[in-house]
Design a protein around this motif. Structure first.
Motif, PDB file in Angstrom:
ATOM      1  N   SER C 106       0.832  -1.214   0.000  1.00  0.00           N
ATOM      2  CA  SER C 106       0.000   0.000   0.000  1.00  0.00           C
ATOM      3  C   SER C 106       0.857   1.251   0.000  1.00  0.00           C
ATOM      4  CB  SER C 106      -0.892   0.017   1.233  1.00  0.00           C
ATOM      5  OG  SER C 106      -0.189   0.522   2.353  1.00  0.00           O
ATOM      6  N   ALA C 107       2.162   1.086   0.154  1.00  0.00           N
ATOM      7  CA  ALA C 107       3.085   2.223   0.140  1.00  0.00           C
ATOM      8  C   ALA C 107       2.926   3.127   1.354  1.00  0.00           C
ATOM      9  CB  ALA C 107       2.964   3.018  -1.152  1.00  0.00           C
ATOM     10  N   LEU C 108       2.320   2.589   2.391  1.00  0.00           N
ATOM     11  CA  LEU C 108       2.328   3.340   3.652  1.00  0.00           C
ATOM     12  C   LEU C 108       3.770   3.358   4.142  1.00  0.00           C
ATOM     13  CD1 LEU C 108      -0.661   2.228   5.955  1.00  0.00           C
ATOM     14  CD2 LEU C 108      -0.190   4.513   5.084  1.00  0.00           C
ATOM     15  N   PRO C 109       4.228   4.445   4.708  1.00  0.00           N
ATOM     16  CA  PRO C 109       5.599   4.478   5.212  1.00  0.00           C
ATOM     17  C   PRO C 109       5.821   3.431   6.292  1.00  0.00           C
ATOM     18  CG  PRO C 109       4.399   6.506   5.757  1.00  0.00           C
ATOM     19  CD  PRO C 109       3.537   5.723   4.841  1.00  0.00           C
ATOM     20  N   ALA C 110       7.032   2.910   6.359  1.00  0.00           N
ATOM     21  CA  ALA C 110       7.359   1.818   7.271  1.00  0.00           C
ATOM     22  C   ALA C 110       6.997   2.140   8.716  1.00  0.00           C
ATOM     23  CB  ALA C 110       8.847   1.469   7.170  1.00  0.00           C
ATOM     24  N   GLU C 111       7.281   3.374   9.130  1.00  0.00           N
ATOM     25  CA  GLU C 111       6.983   3.738  10.530  1.00  0.00           C
ATOM     26  C   GLU C 111       5.472   3.678  10.783  1.00  0.00           C
ATOM     27  OE1 GLU C 111       8.005   7.038   8.668  1.00  0.00           O
ATOM     28  OE2 GLU C 111       9.321   5.408   8.003  1.00  0.00           O
ATOM     29  N   GLU C 112       4.727   4.095   9.782  1.00  0.00           N
ATOM     30  CA  GLU C 112       3.265   4.080   9.906  1.00  0.00           C
ATOM     31  C   GLU C 112       2.770   2.639  10.053  1.00  0.00           C
ATOM     32  OE1 GLU C 112       1.338   6.534  10.199  1.00  0.00           O
ATOM     33  OE2 GLU C 112      -0.671   5.858   9.659  1.00  0.00           O
ATOM     34  N   ILE C 113       3.341   1.733   9.281  1.00  0.00           N
ATOM     35  CA  ILE C 113       2.951   0.328   9.380  1.00  0.00           C
ATOM     36  C   ILE C 113       3.285  -0.198  10.774  1.00  0.00           C
ATOM     37  CG2 ILE C 113       3.427  -2.008   8.543  1.00  0.00           C
ATOM     38  CD1 ILE C 113       3.952  -0.809   5.795  1.00  0.00           C
ATOM     39  N   GLU C 114       4.490   0.110  11.233  1.00  0.00           N
ATOM     40  CA  GLU C 114       4.889  -0.379  12.550  1.00  0.00           C
ATOM     41  C   GLU C 114       3.991   0.196  13.643  1.00  0.00           C
ATOM     42  OE1 GLU C 114       9.151   0.329  12.764  1.00  0.00           O
ATOM     43  OE2 GLU C 114       9.364  -0.843  10.913  1.00  0.00           O
ATOM     44  N   ARG C 115       3.630   1.444  13.451  1.00  0.00           N
ATOM     45  CA  ARG C 115       2.728   2.069  14.414  1.00  0.00           C
ATOM     46  C   ARG C 115       1.379   1.335  14.436  1.00  0.00           C
ATOM     47  NH1 ARG C 115      -1.114   5.540  14.832  1.00  0.00           N
ATOM     48  NH2 ARG C 115      -1.343   5.956  12.625  1.00  0.00           N
ATOM     49  N   LEU C 116       0.854   1.054  13.233  1.00  0.00           N
ATOM     50  CA  LEU C 116      -0.430   0.364  13.132  1.00  0.00           C
ATOM     51  C   LEU C 116      -0.352  -1.017  13.776  1.00  0.00           C
ATOM     52  CD1 LEU C 116      -1.750   1.166   9.535  1.00  0.00           C
ATOM     53  CD2 LEU C 116      -2.900   1.633  11.703  1.00  0.00           C
ATOM     54  N   VAL C 117       0.721  -1.732  13.483  1.00  0.00           N
ATOM     55  CA  VAL C 117       0.876  -3.081  14.035  1.00  0.00           C
ATOM     56  C   VAL C 117       0.917  -3.014  15.558  1.00  0.00           C
ATOM     57  CG1 VAL C 117       2.446  -5.028  14.283  1.00  0.00           C
ATOM     58  CG2 VAL C 117       2.031  -4.040  12.016  1.00  0.00           C
ATOM     59  N   ALA C 118       1.715  -2.081  16.072  1.00  0.00           N
ATOM     60  CA  ALA C 118       1.834  -1.972  17.528  1.00  0.00           C
ATOM     61  C   ALA C 118       0.484  -1.621  18.144  1.00  0.00           C
ATOM     62  CB  ALA C 118       2.877  -0.911  17.873  1.00  0.00           C
ATOM     63  N   GLU C 119      -0.182  -0.702  17.506  1.00  0.00           N
ATOM     64  CA  GLU C 119      -1.486  -0.236  17.991  1.00  0.00           C
ATOM     65  C   GLU C 119      -2.477  -1.395  18.048  1.00  0.00           C
ATOM     66  OE1 GLU C 119      -2.049   3.833  16.342  1.00  0.00           O
ATOM     67  OE2 GLU C 119      -4.114   3.139  16.074  1.00  0.00           O
ATOM     68  N   GLU C 120      -2.550  -2.152  16.969  1.00  0.00           N
ATOM     69  CA  GLU C 120      -3.534  -3.221  16.896  1.00  0.00           C
ATOM     70  C   GLU C 120      -3.138  -4.396  17.799  1.00  0.00           C
ATOM     71  OE1 GLU C 120      -6.462  -3.122  15.596  1.00  0.00           O
ATOM     72  OE2 GLU C 120      -6.131  -1.079  14.886  1.00  0.00           O
TER      73      GLU C 120
END
Lengths: 129, 129, 129, 129
Positions: C106-120
Motif C-alpha cells: 500500500s506504500a504506507l511508510p514503514a513507521e506508519e505500518i509499525e505504528r499500526l501493528v503496535a497499535e492493533e
DNA sequence: GTGGTCTAGACCACG
DNA sequence: GTGGTCTAGACCACC
C-alpha cells in the motif's frame, strides 16, 4: 443562443443538443434562413467532440429542420418553426409525464408530490429571472 | 410487490429495479427482515437476465439497504426504511426538477408549462385510482 | 471451548470452524480421546447450518485430526496435537504475512505500518485480558 | 503502475484491483486527471476478463474515486486522494487487526506472536528493498 | 478507441 | 435452493 449540456445525464449528448436546437427554433431565437453555429464552433463552445455535434445536425437534417448549404454550414429550414413548436411541446410533455408517473409509482402521498412540483417549479422559474 | 421494467427506457434496467425496491421499502411494502424475491425468481418475473437483478441487489447491498444471508437470500436491513425514504424523495425530486428545468429551457411560456404540469398530474393520478 | 464465527468474513464459515478447532487442539483445550460437540450441538451454538459444521468435521477427519466413533460423535485423534500445533503456526504466520505484505504494497511508510501493528497488537491483547 | 492479482486468494479479483488502485492514488502514483489504464488494457495486463476490471472501476466510480469520461476512459477525481488516503489506512488496519485477532484466538503465547510479527515484518520489508 | 449495459452460462460457498 | 464471482461475447453511445 445558450446551450447547456450535461455529460452526466442518461440522455445522450447529441440528443440534448437536438432538443436545445428544437427549443431555439420553436421559441424564435433561431429563424428560418439563419445559419447556425458550425460543427466545430459549437463543439468548442460545448467542449464536446465535433462528431457528437455533427450527429445532432445530421438527425435534424433528416427531420427537415436543418438543411446543409454547401460551404456555408447548416441553415434553418422554412418548415422548421412549425415542426419544432410541435416537437417542443411533445418533448416537454413527455418528460413531465415520466417524472410524474414515477412520482406516483413511488407511493409518495399526492400532497407531497404536489408540494414537490410546486417547490421545484418555483425554484426553476426563479433561477431564470 | 409489483415491478415494472421498461427495456426501452434510457434508464438502465438495474437502476429501475433499484428505484422500485427503494420505493417499496420507503412505502413500507417491504419491511426489514426478509421478503425480497430471489435473484432468479425476480429475473424470471421481469424476463431479465439474473445478472441484471443481481447487479441491482449488489448495489443496494453496497448502500446498506439490503444484506445477503448466505444461502437464504437478500434481507432488508434495519436502517433501510430510513435510507429509502430519503432516497425516494431525492429521486422523485430530481426527476421532477430535470423535467421542469427542460420545460423552462424550452422557452415555453410559464402558463403553458403550468398547464402541462396540471394536465399530466391530473392524468397520472386518475390512472392509479 | 469458545467459538467465534463471522458470517461477513470472506473466509468460508466451515474454514473458520476448522481453524478454531485446530487452535483448540493445538492449545490443549481439546485433548486426544475427548469427544467434541456434536454437529447439531455446535450448529445451534454458532447459529450455523448443520451442513456447514459437518463439512468442517469431514475435512478434519480427512486430515487425521478427528475420527468418527460410530454413534458417539467425533473424537480427537492421538496424532491431532502434533498436527495442529504445526498447522496453527502456519495458519497464523500466513495470515500475518499476507496482512503485512498488503501493508507494504500500500506504500504506507514503514513507521506508519509499525505504528499500526503496535497499535492493533496492543488493542487485541488488551481485549482478551 | 504495477498490479498484482492473485486468482487463488479468497479476496475477489475485482476487490484486489480496487485496493491496488486505492493504494496507487493514496500514494500519489496516480494523480487527479486521467492516467488510468483502460478496462481492456488492464484486463489484458492482468489476464482477467474485462468485465472484472469494469466492475472494479464501476465501484470506484460509485465511491467518487473515479469518474468516466465518455470515450476517453476513467479519470481520477479531485477528491480521490483524500478519500483514498483514508481508505488505505482503514484497509491495512483492518487486515492487520484480523490477522492479530486470529493469532490471539489461536492461543499462541504473546511472545510467540510478537516474534512471528517481527519476523514477517522484517521479511516483507527486506523483500521490497 | 473508450466505458456502460445486458445476456448467457459456468463454478463456488453456503443452507 | 440461495447469492457471489468470473468468463465470454454482444450492442450501444460517445470520442
Amino acid at each position: 443562443m445558450h446551450f447547456d449540456v450535461r455529460s452526466d445525464s442518461p440522455i445522450p449528448i447529441y440528443e440534448q443538443i437536438i432538443n436545445q436546437l428544437i427549443f431555439g427554433i420553436a421559441s424564435g431565437v433561431l429563424e428560418p434562413g439563419m445559419s447556425i453555429p458550425s460543427v466545430r464552433e459549437l463543439a468548442v463552445q460545448l467542449t464536446v467532440n465535433p462528431n457528437t455535434v455533427a450527429r445532432a445536425f445530421q438527425k435534424l437534417s433528416d427531420r427537415g429542420v436543418l438543411t446543409a448549404r454547401r460551404g456555408l454550414g447548416m441553415e434553418v429550414t422554412a418548415e422548421a418553426p412549425m415542426i419544432c413548436r410541435n416537437e417542443r411541446q411533445e418533448i416537454v410533455r413527455q418528460r413531465i409525464r415520466e417524472a410524474l408517473r414515477e412520482a406516483v409509482a413511488s407511493a409518495l402521498p399526492a400532497e407531497e408530490i404536489e408540494r414537490l412540483v410546486a417547490e421545484e417549479l418555483h425554484r426553476v422559474q426563479a433561477r431564470t429571472k
